[in-house]
Design a protein around this motif. Structure first.
Motif, short mmCIF file in Angstrom:
data_model
loop_
_atom_site.label_atom_id
_atom_site.label_comp_id
_atom_site.label_asym_id
_atom_site.label_seq_id
_atom_site.Cartn_x
_atom_site.Cartn_y
_atom_site.Cartn_z
N LEU A 35 36.09 44.15 45.08
CA LEU A 35 37.40 43.58 44.77
C LEU A 35 37.45 42.11 45.17
CD1 LEU A 35 40.28 44.08 43.77
CD2 LEU A 35 40.90 44.64 46.12
N LEU A 36 36.90 41.78 46.32
CA LEU A 36 36.89 40.39 46.76
C LEU A 36 36.06 39.50 45.83
CD1 LEU A 36 36.56 40.83 50.62
CD2 LEU A 36 38.62 40.32 49.29
N MET A 37 34.93 40.02 45.36
CA MET A 37 34.10 39.24 44.44
C MET A 37 34.78 39.08 43.08
SD MET A 37 30.17 40.33 45.28
CE MET A 37 30.41 42.06 45.09
N ASP A 38 35.38 40.16 42.59
CA ASP A 38 36.08 40.10 41.30
C ASP A 38 37.20 39.07 41.34
OD1 ASP A 38 37.38 40.54 38.90
OD2 ASP A 38 38.07 42.54 39.40
N CYS A 39 38.06 39.20 42.31
CA CYS A 39 39.21 38.29 42.39
C CYS A 39 38.83 36.92 42.92
CB CYS A 39 40.29 38.92 43.25
SG CYS A 39 40.94 40.45 42.52
N GLY A 40 37.74 36.84 43.65
CA GLY A 40 37.30 35.55 44.18
C GLY A 40 36.90 34.56 43.10
N LEU A 41 36.51 35.06 41.93
CA LEU A 41 36.17 34.16 40.83
C LEU A 41 37.36 33.33 40.37
CD1 LEU A 41 33.72 36.19 38.58
CD2 LEU A 41 33.23 34.20 39.97
N ALA A 42 38.56 33.84 40.61
CA ALA A 42 39.76 33.09 40.22
C ALA A 42 39.87 31.79 41.02
CB ALA A 42 41.00 33.94 40.42
N LEU A 43 39.30 31.76 42.20
CA LEU A 43 39.33 30.54 43.01
C LEU A 43 38.47 29.44 42.41
CD1 LEU A 43 39.02 32.14 46.56
CD2 LEU A 43 41.07 31.14 45.53
N SER A 44 37.42 29.83 41.70
CA SER A 44 36.51 28.82 41.14
C SER A 44 36.96 28.32 39.76
CB SER A 44 35.10 29.39 41.03
OG SER A 44 35.07 30.43 40.08
N ASP A 45 37.90 29.00 39.12
CA ASP A 45 38.37 28.60 37.80
C ASP A 45 39.60 27.72 37.96
OD1 ASP A 45 38.99 28.30 35.16
OD2 ASP A 45 39.26 30.42 34.73
N GLU A 46 39.38 26.42 37.89
CA GLU A 46 40.47 25.46 38.09
C GLU A 46 41.51 25.49 36.98
OE1 GLU A 46 41.02 23.36 40.69
OE2 GLU A 46 39.36 24.37 41.71
N GLU A 47 41.09 25.82 35.77
CA GLU A 47 41.99 25.70 34.63
C GLU A 47 42.91 26.90 34.45
OE1 GLU A 47 41.73 24.35 29.97
OE2 GLU A 47 39.90 24.77 31.08
N PHE A 48 42.36 28.12 34.49
CA PHE A 48 43.15 29.31 34.18
C PHE A 48 43.27 30.30 35.32
CE2 PHE A 48 41.41 28.42 29.80
CZ PHE A 48 42.59 27.88 29.33
N ASN A 49 42.54 30.12 36.41
CA ASN A 49 42.51 31.08 37.52
C ASN A 49 42.12 32.47 37.03
OD1 ASN A 49 43.31 29.11 39.29
ND2 ASN A 49 45.45 29.72 39.31
N GLN A 50 41.11 32.53 36.16
CA GLN A 50 40.68 33.82 35.63
C GLN A 50 39.70 34.49 36.59
OE1 GLN A 50 39.20 32.62 31.71
NE2 GLN A 50 40.54 34.22 30.88
N ALA A 51 40.00 35.72 36.94
CA ALA A 51 39.09 36.53 37.73
C ALA A 51 38.07 37.15 36.77
CB ALA A 51 39.86 37.60 38.47
N PHE A 52 37.10 37.89 37.32
CA PHE A 52 36.06 38.49 36.49
C PHE A 52 36.67 39.43 35.45
CE2 PHE A 52 33.04 42.01 35.79
CZ PHE A 52 32.04 41.29 35.16
N HIS A 53 37.63 40.27 35.87
CA HIS A 53 38.22 41.22 34.93
C HIS A 53 38.98 40.49 33.82
CE1 HIS A 53 41.22 40.72 38.18
NE2 HIS A 53 42.11 40.80 37.21
#
Length: 181
Positions: free
Chosen positions: A125-143
Protein backbone atom coordinates in the motif's frame (compact mmCIF):
# COMPACT_ATOMS: atom_id res chain seq x y z
CA UNK A 1 -8.88 9.67 -30.43
CA UNK A 2 -6.53 11.54 -28.09
CA UNK A 3 -2.91 10.63 -27.73
CA UNK A 4 -1.34 10.36 -24.28
CA UNK A 5 0.70 13.50 -24.97
CA UNK A 6 -2.41 15.57 -25.60
CA UNK A 7 -4.21 14.22 -22.57
CA UNK A 8 -1.18 14.88 -20.37
CA UNK A 9 -1.22 18.54 -21.44
CA UNK A 10 -4.72 19.10 -20.06
CA UNK A 11 -4.87 20.72 -16.68
CA UNK A 12 -6.87 19.23 -13.86
CA UNK A 13 -7.53 20.88 -10.52
CA UNK A 14 -4.79 19.69 -8.20
CA UNK A 15 -5.83 17.79 -5.12
CA UNK A 16 -3.71 18.01 -1.98
CA UNK A 17 -2.36 14.59 -1.05
CA UNK A 18 -3.62 14.90 2.51
CA UNK A 19 -7.22 15.20 1.24
CA UNK A 20 -6.73 12.03 -0.82
CA UNK A 21 -5.26 10.32 2.22
CA UNK A 22 -8.17 11.38 4.45
CA UNK A 23 -10.71 10.20 1.88
CA UNK A 24 -8.92 6.86 1.51
CA UNK A 25 -8.68 6.44 5.28
CA UNK A 26 -12.40 7.09 5.72
CA UNK A 27 -13.22 4.43 3.13
CA UNK A 28 -10.62 2.02 4.52
CA UNK A 29 -11.78 2.32 8.13
CA UNK A 30 -15.44 1.98 7.11
CA UNK A 31 -14.77 -1.19 5.12
CA UNK A 32 -12.46 -2.52 7.85
CA UNK A 33 -15.14 -2.03 10.50
CA UNK A 34 -17.78 -3.74 8.36
CA UNK A 35 -15.49 -6.68 7.64
CA UNK A 36 -14.44 -7.02 11.28
CA UNK A 37 -17.68 -8.88 12.05
CA UNK A 38 -16.40 -11.86 10.03
CA UNK A 39 -13.61 -14.18 11.15
CA UNK A 40 -10.86 -16.13 9.45
CA UNK A 41 -10.70 -16.20 5.66
CA UNK A 42 -14.26 -14.95 5.45
CA UNK A 43 -13.00 -11.58 6.73
CA UNK A 44 -10.80 -11.17 3.64
CA UNK A 45 -13.66 -12.11 1.32
CA UNK A 46 -16.04 -9.71 3.06
CA UNK A 47 -13.38 -6.96 3.00
CA UNK A 48 -12.82 -7.30 -0.75
CA UNK A 49 -16.54 -7.60 -1.46
CA UNK A 50 -17.47 -4.52 0.56
CA UNK A 51 -14.45 -2.68 -0.88
CA UNK A 52 -15.62 -3.31 -4.43
CA UNK A 53 -19.18 -2.27 -3.56
CA UNK A 54 -18.00 0.94 -1.86
CA UNK A 55 -15.35 1.84 -4.40
CA UNK A 56 -16.81 0.61 -7.71
CA UNK A 57 -20.59 0.31 -7.56
CA UNK A 58 -21.17 3.35 -5.37
CA UNK A 59 -18.65 5.40 -7.38
CA UNK A 60 -20.44 4.50 -10.61
CA UNK A 61 -23.83 5.48 -9.20
CA UNK A 62 -22.60 8.57 -7.30
CA UNK A 63 -20.90 10.59 -10.07
CA UNK A 64 -17.36 9.34 -9.33
CA UNK A 65 -17.48 9.70 -5.56
CA UNK A 66 -17.13 7.10 -2.84
CA UNK A 67 -18.06 7.90 0.76
CA UNK A 68 -14.57 9.23 1.50
CA UNK A 69 -14.36 11.16 -1.75
CA UNK A 70 -17.75 12.72 -1.10
CA UNK A 71 -16.75 13.69 2.44
CA UNK A 72 -13.63 15.48 1.15
CA UNK A 73 -14.94 16.89 -2.18
CA UNK A 74 -13.02 14.57 -4.51
CA UNK A 75 -14.00 12.56 -7.55
CA UNK A 76 -12.40 9.97 -9.83
CA UNK A 77 -12.40 10.56 -13.57
CA UNK A 78 -10.79 9.04 -16.63
CA UNK A 79 -7.96 11.45 -17.41
CA UNK A 80 -8.12 10.78 -21.11
CA UNK A 81 -11.80 11.47 -21.70
CA UNK A 82 -12.52 13.70 -18.66
CA UNK A 83 -15.55 11.72 -17.58
CA UNK A 84 -16.54 9.00 -15.17
CA UNK A 85 -14.37 5.91 -15.71
CA UNK A 86 -15.92 2.76 -17.06
CA UNK A 87 -16.67 -0.11 -14.70
CA UNK A 88 -13.70 -2.12 -15.97
CA UNK A 89 -11.30 0.76 -15.32
CA UNK A 90 -12.69 1.25 -11.82
CA UNK A 91 -12.53 -2.49 -11.17
CA UNK A 92 -8.85 -2.54 -12.20
CA UNK A 93 -8.11 0.49 -10.07
CA UNK A 94 -9.93 -0.77 -7.01
CA UNK A 95 -8.75 -4.35 -7.45
CA UNK A 96 -5.16 -3.20 -7.11
CA UNK A 97 -5.93 -0.81 -4.27
CA UNK A 98 -8.25 -3.32 -2.59
CA UNK A 99 -5.60 -6.05 -2.51
CA UNK A 100 -3.03 -3.62 -1.13
CA UNK A 101 -5.58 -2.44 1.45
CA UNK A 102 -6.42 -6.03 2.38
CA UNK A 103 -2.74 -6.71 2.90
CA UNK A 104 -2.49 -3.59 5.08
CA UNK A 105 -5.55 -4.66 7.07
CA UNK A 106 -3.96 -8.04 7.78
CA UNK A 107 -0.74 -6.28 8.77
CA UNK A 108 -2.56 -3.89 11.08
CA UNK A 109 -4.46 -6.80 12.64
CA UNK A 110 -1.12 -8.45 13.42
CA UNK A 111 -0.23 -5.22 15.19
CA UNK A 112 3.12 -5.09 16.93
CA UNK A 113 3.26 -8.75 17.93
CA UNK A 114 5.31 -9.27 14.79
CA UNK A 115 6.46 -5.84 13.64
CA UNK A 116 8.43 -7.06 10.62
CA UNK A 117 5.44 -8.93 9.20
CA UNK A 118 3.25 -5.90 9.83
CA UNK A 119 5.63 -3.64 7.92
CA UNK A 120 5.95 -6.12 5.05
CA UNK A 121 2.18 -6.38 4.73
CA UNK A 122 1.73 -2.59 4.76
CA UNK A 123 4.54 -2.07 2.22
CA UNK A 124 2.45 -2.75 -0.96
CA UNK A 125 0.00 0.00 0.00
CA UNK A 126 2.82 2.40 0.82
CA UNK A 127 4.57 1.70 -2.49
CA UNK A 128 1.33 2.01 -4.48
CA UNK A 129 0.31 5.31 -2.94
CA UNK A 130 3.89 6.54 -2.64
CA UNK A 131 4.07 6.94 -6.41
CA UNK A 132 1.63 9.84 -6.08
CA UNK A 133 4.40 11.78 -4.33
CA UNK A 134 6.63 11.54 -7.40
CA UNK A 135 3.96 12.67 -9.90
CA UNK A 136 4.07 16.45 -9.75
CA UNK A 137 1.37 17.00 -12.36
CA UNK A 138 -1.52 14.67 -11.46
CA UNK A 139 -0.55 12.97 -8.16
CA UNK A 140 -1.32 9.61 -9.77
CA UNK A 141 -0.62 6.54 -7.68
CA UNK A 142 0.17 3.17 -9.28
CA UNK A 143 -3.49 2.10 -9.30
CA UNK A 144 -4.42 5.38 -11.04
CA UNK A 145 -1.76 4.92 -13.71
CA UNK A 146 -2.86 1.36 -14.48
CA UNK A 147 -6.53 2.33 -14.75
CA UNK A 148 -5.95 5.66 -16.49
CA UNK A 149 -7.74 7.62 -13.79
CA UNK A 150 -7.05 10.79 -11.88
CA UNK A 151 -8.57 12.18 -8.68
CA UNK A 152 -9.80 15.75 -8.99
CA UNK A 153 -11.69 18.23 -6.84
CA UNK A 154 -15.44 17.99 -7.06
CA UNK A 155 -17.97 20.76 -6.73
CA UNK A 156 -20.29 18.62 -4.66
CA UNK A 157 -19.43 17.05 -1.36
CA UNK A 158 -19.44 17.57 2.38
CA UNK A 159 -16.06 19.35 2.87
CA UNK A 160 -15.49 17.46 6.10
CA UNK A 161 -11.91 18.66 6.52
CA UNK A 162 -12.91 22.30 6.07
CA UNK A 163 -15.83 21.95 8.48
CA UNK A 164 -13.59 20.34 11.10
CA UNK A 165 -11.02 23.14 10.71
CA UNK A 166 -13.72 25.80 10.98
CA UNK A 167 -15.10 24.14 14.12
CA UNK A 168 -11.61 23.86 15.59
CA UNK A 169 -10.92 27.56 15.01
CA UNK A 170 -14.29 28.50 16.50
CA UNK A 171 -13.54 26.45 19.63
CA UNK A 172 -10.07 27.99 19.91
CA UNK A 173 -11.55 31.48 19.47
CA UNK A 174 -14.14 30.90 22.20
CA UNK A 175 -11.51 29.48 24.55
CA UNK A 176 -9.23 32.45 23.91
CA UNK A 177 -12.16 34.80 24.52
CA UNK A 178 -12.92 33.13 27.86
CA UNK A 179 -9.28 33.41 28.91
CA UNK A 180 -9.33 37.14 28.21
CA UNK A 181 -12.30 37.67 30.57
Amino acid sequence: MYSDDLSRQRRFPRVPLERRAYAYLLDFVTVWLLSSFATGWLRAVVFLGVWLVFRVIIVLTNQGQSLGNWAFDLKVINYRFRRLPEATDLAKREGILGLASLSAMVGLNINFMNAISMLLLIAPLLMDCGLALSDEEFNQAFHDRVAGTVVIRAKRGFSLDLRLKRGWYMIQGKLAERRRR
